[in-house]
Enzyme design. Structure first.
Site: not given
Length: 218
Positions: A99, A187-189
């Site tokens: 993301m 911001g990430s996953r």
């Protein structure tokens, strides 16, 4: 389109900063038109950024017990068979969604069922696409057992900009497919671990939407 509750404090602080900054500029630099317009532009950009980041679109979820829905908006960056060592201790099919800061950052349950396992891990803030982020970064691990008995593990992973993972589930809680189970800021996953033999319905590089895109089928 709604504004996500996780952004209320950030939006309030942003509005306060914009108000104070503009008041100072008008008081001390009223004759400097160039500076005034620069501050106007930066203030507008800040508020737009906060609003778009914490937007929460209303989505119609078409639930199906045979389908695994995508848990987040973003881009598919990993599809591989791997050893999952925290819960299953066996091979699983891993699908990872990255993301970016411009994506919607609410996370949705890929399946319906009962939360059989939950754990929060404090950790580092490596870039979310770094393979080591799955085991070294701040993260949560959630395992849901479906009505058919299949177990699906999904993991929120903080990125280099993310400094707060939020979750709304605990062990024993019943979750519905497509409902929100958490949020990650900036911001990430999200990693999803599926049983070997699951029919995968996405490919690397695909743009996906949480609660809408089908990742796979049991």
């Amino acid at each position: 389109m709604k504004f996500h509750k996780e952004g209320y404090t950030t939006l309030a602080l942003s509005i306060l900063v914009v108000f104070v900054l503009n008041a100072l500029v008008h008081f001390f630099y009223a004759d400097n038109k160039a500076l005034t317009w620069i501050v106007y532009f930066l203030s507008f950009a800040l508020l737009v950024t906060v609003i778009q980041f914490f937007r929460s679109p209303i989505r119609k979820i078409n639930g199906n017990d045979q389908k695994i829905l995508c848990p987040a908006d973003g881009k598919v960056v990993v599809i591989e068979e791997t050893e999952e060592t925290e819960y299953f201790n066996e091979k699983r099919l891993q699908i990872s969604i990255f993301m970016s800061p411009i994506n919607v950052h609410s996370n949705r349950s890929p399946v319906s069922g009962i939360v059989k396992f939950f754990k929060y891990h404090p950790g580092k803030y490596l870039m979310a696409w770094n393979p080591k982020s799955s085991t070294l970064n701040e993260r949560t691990t959630i395992v849901v057992k479906t009505t058919s008995g299949a177990e699906v593990l999904f993991r929120q992973i903080a990125g280099a900009l993310a400094r707060r993972i939020v979750w709304y589930v605990n062990e024993g809680k019943e979750v519905k497919q497509g409902e929100e189970f958490g949020f990650i800021k900036f911001g990430s996953r999200v990693d999803v671990f599926l049983p070997i033999g699951t029919k995968i319905k996405v490919k690397l590089g695909d743009k996906v939407k949480g609660g809408i895109t089908e990742l796979g089928e049991f």
